[in-house]
Write an enzyme that holds these catalytic residues in place. Structure first.
Site, PDB file in Angstrom:
ATOM      1  N   ASN A   1     -38.713 -22.353   0.072  1.00 26.75           N
ATOM      2  CA  ASN A   1     -37.920 -21.146   0.304  1.00 26.75           C
ATOM      3  C   ASN A   1     -36.905 -21.045  -0.833  1.00 26.75           C
ATOM      4  OD1 ASN A   1     -36.213 -19.149   1.231  1.00 26.75           O
ATOM      5  ND2 ASN A   1     -35.415 -20.330   2.963  1.00 26.75           N
TER       6      ASN A   1
ATOM      7  N   LYS B   1     -34.838 -18.672  -1.430  1.00 32.71           N
ATOM      8  CA  LYS B   1     -33.617 -17.955  -1.028  1.00 32.71           C
ATOM      9  C   LYS B   1     -33.219 -16.924  -2.090  1.00 32.71           C
ATOM     10  CE  LYS B   1     -32.366 -21.871   1.815  1.00 32.71           C
ATOM     11  NZ  LYS B   1     -31.346 -22.701   2.413  1.00 32.71           N
TER      12      LYS B   1
ATOM     13  N   HIS C   1     -34.538 -17.301   9.900  1.00 31.12           N
ATOM     14  CA  HIS C   1     -33.880 -18.417   9.210  1.00 31.12           C
ATOM     15  C   HIS C   1     -32.418 -18.479   9.647  1.00 31.12           C
ATOM     16  CE1 HIS C   1     -32.073 -20.818   6.043  1.00 31.12           C
ATOM     17  NE2 HIS C   1     -33.270 -21.332   5.864  1.00 31.12           N
TER      18      HIS C   1
ATOM     19  N   GLU D   1     -29.781 -18.805   8.088  1.00 29.21           N
ATOM     20  CA  GLU D   1     -28.858 -17.974   7.291  1.00 29.21           C
ATOM     21  C   GLU D   1     -28.905 -16.519   7.756  1.00 29.21           C
ATOM     22  OE1 GLU D   1     -30.340 -19.406   3.534  1.00 29.21           O
ATOM     23  OE2 GLU D   1     -29.430 -21.329   4.000  1.00 29.21           O
TER      24      GLU D   1
ATOM     25  N   GLU E   1     -34.988 -26.449  12.058  1.00 35.28           N
ATOM     26  CA  GLU E   1     -34.014 -26.627  10.984  1.00 35.28           C
ATOM     27  C   GLU E   1     -32.616 -26.743  11.571  1.00 35.28           C
ATOM     28  OE1 GLU E   1     -35.517 -25.126   6.980  1.00 35.28           O
ATOM     29  OE2 GLU E   1     -34.759 -23.388   8.011  1.00 35.28           O
TER      30      GLU E   1
ATOM     31  N   GLY F   1     -28.905 -27.513   3.360  1.00 38.83           N
ATOM     32  CA  GLY F   1     -28.109 -27.414   2.134  1.00 38.83           C
ATOM     33  C   GLY F   1     -26.917 -28.353   2.097  1.00 38.83           C
TER      34      GLY F   1
ATOM     35  N   SER G   1     -32.444 -30.272   3.977  1.00 39.54           N
ATOM     36  CA  SER G   1     -32.272 -31.341   2.986  1.00 39.54           C
ATOM     37  C   SER G   1     -33.492 -32.251   2.848  1.00 39.54           C
ATOM     38  CB  SER G   1     -31.004 -32.143   3.286  1.00 39.54           C
ATOM     39  OG  SER G   1     -29.872 -31.294   3.210  1.00 39.54           O
TER      40      SER G   1
HETATM   41  P1  PGA Z   1     -32.389 -27.091   2.123  1.00 41.96           P
HETATM   42  O1  PGA Z   1     -32.761 -25.710   2.845  1.00 41.96           O
HETATM   43  O2  PGA Z   1     -33.680 -27.813   1.825  1.00 41.96           O
HETATM   44  O3  PGA Z   1     -31.650 -26.692   0.885  1.00 41.96           O
HETATM   45  O4  PGA Z   1     -31.533 -27.858   3.082  1.00 41.96           O
HETATM   46  C1  PGA Z   1     -33.777 -25.669   3.813  1.00 41.96           C
HETATM   47  C2  PGA Z   1     -33.912 -24.269   4.360  1.00 41.96           C
HETATM   48  O5  PGA Z   1     -32.905 -23.569   4.468  1.00 41.96           O
HETATM   49  O6  PGA Z   1     -35.028 -23.807   4.672  1.00 41.96           O
END
Ligand code: PGA
Length: 251
Positions: free
Chosen positions: A10, A12, A95, A97, A167, A173, A213
């Site tokens: 992803n 983003k 997601h 976010e 997640e 992140g 992560s």
């Molecule tokens: P990340 O993001 O690997 O940077 O933690 C995962 C995600 O948001 O799908």
């Protein structure tokens, strides 16, 4: 049950068209093992360029989001019809976010998911608890609400196409990965829930990814757990070297 692993990148809100094209090219040239699926979700502006690169590869093009109406006065939205037209076969839905920064409710997520399914996009339904919810022992309640809420109206006949991504919000992140035991515990819980919602043999086909992560140094251990069927990768998907290593987990 042998579920085919899925490694999903992803990107983003990152990368120009030229950067996205170059990254997709590098990832494809790293080789894709025949026993697993790989998917890339670039920003919309780079979709056409990335689609061209992926054309002669087994890598799937995905969207980071999807609207539910086919067309209309919905400024800023993108429709599943447009995503299909642009070459997408999968769509990330709900997601964290989207949920936490843009206020998407389970009802929105459900509309987006059923819209994607209606147009033959494989939805990747993202669910996850916040740190406060985990500390208040609400993890399983939150996940059950998000899973059931996201899947309202999805019939058994369509459920085998679903992909679920667990997640935990506190792991996205942040560099904090949930422990393999925490992940397996949640994935087993989700599988049991899916068995209650659909038949057992359908639930056993639904892939459950972990995201938060995921890095080259933790992917092998995570992917060794029984109910971990893949990874949804953000930060580490933005560099060819680390994503290629993740794609080649346990090799
Ligand atoms: P990340 O993001 O690997 O940077 O933690 C995962 C995600 O948001 O799908």
């Amino acid at each position: 049950m042998n579920r085919r692993p899925l490694i999903a990148g992803n990107w983003k809100m990152h990368l120009t068209i030229a950067e996205a094209e170059a990254l997709a090219r590098a990832i494809v040239s790293g080789g894709i093992p025949a026993d697993r699926d790989v998917m890339l979700a670039p920003p919309y502006t780079a979709m056409a360029a990335v689609n061209k690169v992926l054309q002669d590869s087994p890598v799937f093009l995905a969207s980071q989001h999807s609207g539910w109406e086919d067309k209309g006065a919905f400024t800023g939205e993108i429709s599943p019809v447009m995503l299909k037209d642009a070459g997408c076969s999968m769509a990330i839905i709900g997601h964290s976010e989207r949920r936490h920064i843009f206020g998407e409710s389970d009802q929105h997520v459900n509309q987006r998911l059923t819209g994607a399914l209606r147009h033959g996009l494989v939805p990747i339904l993202c669910i996850g608890e916040t740190l406060e919810e985990r500390e208040a022992n609400q993890t399983f309640n939150v996940l059950e609400t998000q899973l059931r809420g996201g899947l309202i109206g999805v019939a058994s006949s369509e459920a085998d196409k679903l992909v679920i991504a667990y997640e935990p919000v506190w792991a996205i992140g942040t560099g904090k990965t949930a422990s393999e035991d925490q992940v397996q515990e949640v994935h087993a819980f989700l599988r049991t829930l899916l068995e209650k919602m659909y038949e057992k043999d359908i639930a056993s086909q639904i892939r459950i990814l972990y995201g938060g992560s995921v890095k080259p140094d933790n992917v092998d251990a995570l992917m060794s757990r029984e109910d971990v069927d893949g990874a949804l990768v953000g930060g580490a998907a933005l560099q060819a070297e680390s994503f290629i290593r993740i794609i080649h987990f346990n090799q």
